[in-house]
Design a protein around this motif. Sequence first.
Motif, mmCIF file in Angstrom:
data_model
loop_
_atom_site.group_PDB
_atom_site.id
_atom_site.type_symbol
_atom_site.label_atom_id
_atom_site.label_comp_id
_atom_site.label_asym_id
_atom_site.label_seq_id
_atom_site.Cartn_x
_atom_site.Cartn_y
_atom_site.Cartn_z
ATOM 1 N N GLU A 75 -1.768 5.102 2.987
ATOM 2 C CA GLU A 75 -2.992 4.311 2.885
ATOM 3 C C GLU A 75 -3.845 4.329 4.141
ATOM 4 O O GLU A 75 -5.055 4.444 4.058
ATOM 5 C CB GLU A 75 -2.680 2.864 2.492
ATOM 6 N N PRO A 76 -3.258 4.222 5.366
ATOM 7 C CA PRO A 76 -4.129 4.270 6.529
ATOM 8 C C PRO A 76 -4.965 5.537 6.589
ATOM 9 O O PRO A 76 -6.055 5.539 7.111
ATOM 10 C CB PRO A 76 -3.134 4.197 7.704
ATOM 11 N N GLN A 123 -8.358 4.970 4.775
ATOM 12 C CA GLN A 123 -9.097 3.748 5.008
ATOM 13 C C GLN A 123 -10.589 3.921 5.212
ATOM 14 O O GLN A 123 -11.358 3.053 4.875
ATOM 15 C CB GLN A 123 -8.510 3.025 6.213
ATOM 16 N N LYS A 142 0.987 -4.235 6.772
ATOM 17 C CA LYS A 142 1.401 -4.437 5.381
ATOM 18 C C LYS A 142 2.533 -3.499 5.003
ATOM 19 O O LYS A 142 3.474 -3.891 4.320
ATOM 20 C CB LYS A 142 0.210 -4.215 4.445
ATOM 21 N N GLN A 143 2.422 -2.250 5.431
ATOM 22 C CA GLN A 143 3.475 -1.284 5.124
ATOM 23 C C GLN A 143 4.810 -1.739 5.686
ATOM 24 O O GLN A 143 5.835 -1.693 5.018
ATOM 25 C CB GLN A 143 3.124 0.083 5.710
ATOM 26 N N MET A 156 -8.646 -1.931 9.788
ATOM 27 C CA MET A 156 -7.988 -1.471 8.569
ATOM 28 C C MET A 156 -6.707 -0.708 8.877
ATOM 29 O O MET A 156 -5.700 -0.874 8.188
ATOM 30 C CB MET A 156 -8.938 -0.620 7.733
ATOM 31 N N ASP A 167 -4.166 -3.509 10.011
ATOM 32 C CA ASP A 167 -3.735 -4.391 8.918
ATOM 33 C C ASP A 167 -2.898 -3.644 7.895
ATOM 34 O O ASP A 167 -1.861 -4.144 7.423
ATOM 35 C CB ASP A 167 -4.948 -5.025 8.237
ATOM 36 N N ASN A 168 -3.320 -2.440 7.525
ATOM 37 C CA ASN A 168 -2.576 -1.685 6.518
ATOM 38 C C ASN A 168 -1.229 -1.230 7.052
ATOM 39 O O ASN A 168 -0.237 -1.166 6.309
ATOM 40 C CB ASN A 168 -3.394 -0.484 6.037
ATOM 41 N N THR A 169 -1.161 -0.927 8.332
ATOM 42 C CA THR A 169 0.114 -0.576 8.946
ATOM 43 C C THR A 169 1.066 -1.766 8.906
ATOM 44 O O THR A 169 2.250 -1.633 8.595
ATOM 45 C CB THR A 169 -0.108 -0.128 10.405
ATOM 46 N N GLN A 221 -12.333 -4.146 4.498
ATOM 47 C CA GLN A 221 -11.567 -5.039 3.639
ATOM 48 C C GLN A 221 -11.495 -6.413 4.305
ATOM 49 O O GLN A 221 -11.635 -6.527 5.524
ATOM 50 C CB GLN A 221 -10.167 -4.479 3.392
ATOM 51 N N PRO A 239 0.825 -1.200 0.000
ATOM 52 C CA PRO A 239 0.000 0.000 0.000
ATOM 53 C C PRO A 239 0.856 1.246 0.000
ATOM 54 O O PRO A 239 1.983 1.232 0.506
ATOM 55 C CB PRO A 239 -0.796 -0.119 1.304
#
Length: 561
Positions: free
Chosen positions: A37-38, A41, A455-456, A448, A451-453, A183, A33
């Motif tokens: 991205e966060p 969200q 992923k980063q 979100m 999870d996005n954190t 998501q 991402p």
Amino acid sequence: MKNKRNFLLNVLFVFMVTILLLAGCSSDNTSAPPANEPEKQGDSGPKAESETPESDLYELGKEELEVSFYGNYGWYQMPKWGKDPASKWIEDNLKVHVTAISSGGNNAQKLQTMIAGDELSDIVWTERGADVERLREAGMLVPLDEFIEKYPNFKKHLSEQHLAMLRSPDGKIYQLPNYYTQQPNGNAGYAINKKIYKELGSPKLETTDDLYEYLKAVKEKFPDVTPFETGLAKEGHGIDQIFSSFKEGNLSFTRFFGVPDGDKIVSIYKDPGFRESVVFVARLMREKLMTLDANTQTEDQVKEKAMNGKFAVIATFDPMKMLAAADAELKKNDPEDGYMFIQPIVKDGLDRSKIYPGTYNQLGWNVALITKKAKNPEAVFALLDWMTGPEGSMILNWGPPGPDGYWNGFEADGVTPKFNNEKYLSDPDTLAEINGKAGDLVWVGNTMFLDNTKKQMLSNVPADQIDFSNRWQMEITWATQGDFTEFLNWEPAPDSEEGIIRQSIRDIWLTARAKSMYAKTDEEALQILDKAHDDSMKVGYEKFLDHVAKVWAENKKALKK
């Protein structure tokens, strides 16, 4: 409830980056991402542009804030506040002191006693549904609409659809969701023993026919190994995943014993995909290709088999944490041993992209309620709003910020954490302690953002250096979970006509499911289903299914589907 709790703990536990993470690793991961991205969200609908001046918001830390908390579950025991790094930071820096009220193992009786004695806690953490509405109708809950509009985080991260689903019949919102998202997430699916798979030549393992032939090969070459492991089949584990393989768009309809047909919900016993799956399971049982004591085994017995590599394939609702531990154990003796997830098994001819071995929903499972016993409801809301925001989310899941912590503040955007990789390498145990407490302290989890954190942070780490859980979540399980949100709130009040019918139908269902697994022929398995259908019809099956269909229609309207 134990299963729900385990899942919540798993979601948080996998945030730990083990010592396999190497500082400075890099990879061209184009799917990672973007850095902001966060920040994006929660954008799924129009939001008010105006922001409340900070001077009008309750300031956490300006004074001592005493909050009482009751988790309405027999299994739940809140960790002692201030004894772990995260809650101690909140206590020291925000002057928040939380006192837990225990259910004593009997949550229903405890809640009733609290209601009768007018002794509710400031926060009640419970299931959505009957208890929420019971408290609302008794005038015991604080409406939260004004606070949601006033404070920044829920306003930003809850979508308009989320808010619509949270509204009570009077049009107001009284509940704040845990682990809400927009998501997919979840751990359900199929996984295999890598060593056995390699020794059998790594055959194609995509369809139910492939699976059947593979299990026969396992039985022949490895007679001391269970070919197909279900987990706790009495809870639907394993056999529900097989049902998913025989039906596109299957969203765990075994929960309410029906399947969609147009705008109606009809008998699951007559559904072709379900009937095929029951016949398939009975065949595996007859031929000793699956766990023979699937309905009676315990979680500990399943874990022991996993740790010793004693099954070839497992499909269940959440094998992640168990397999992560077993994978690490097996690799001690052989680096090539262990487990791996595979794409969902599918009946030949079906679209694999529409096969969902598990589901998620956008509102999590539990909700936090603020009761009228709270002396300062706005202060309690301010705490929950902070907890679901970036700083609260990071502290509860990663511990206090600082140069010696696992993270040290945010980038200029105020959202992206600055992680300290060296801390992961030198002190994984403290983070494990924080993660272990987080499942019981995160009451309004912002999935979100978390999870996005994650992923980063992992975007530049090669796949083979990412820990087991994170790797298979990102590669397979998250993308293969179906969205169950439109079917939420289907359970009728226990004392309603539909609720009483539901209990009778459930009793029939549990008996039929257990008996059909041990059917001696395909015909016998189908006869058991037909009898269950007829017996259910006699106790009001159609009325119950109509109730589910009505809730479904209301949900779709709220979700603008």
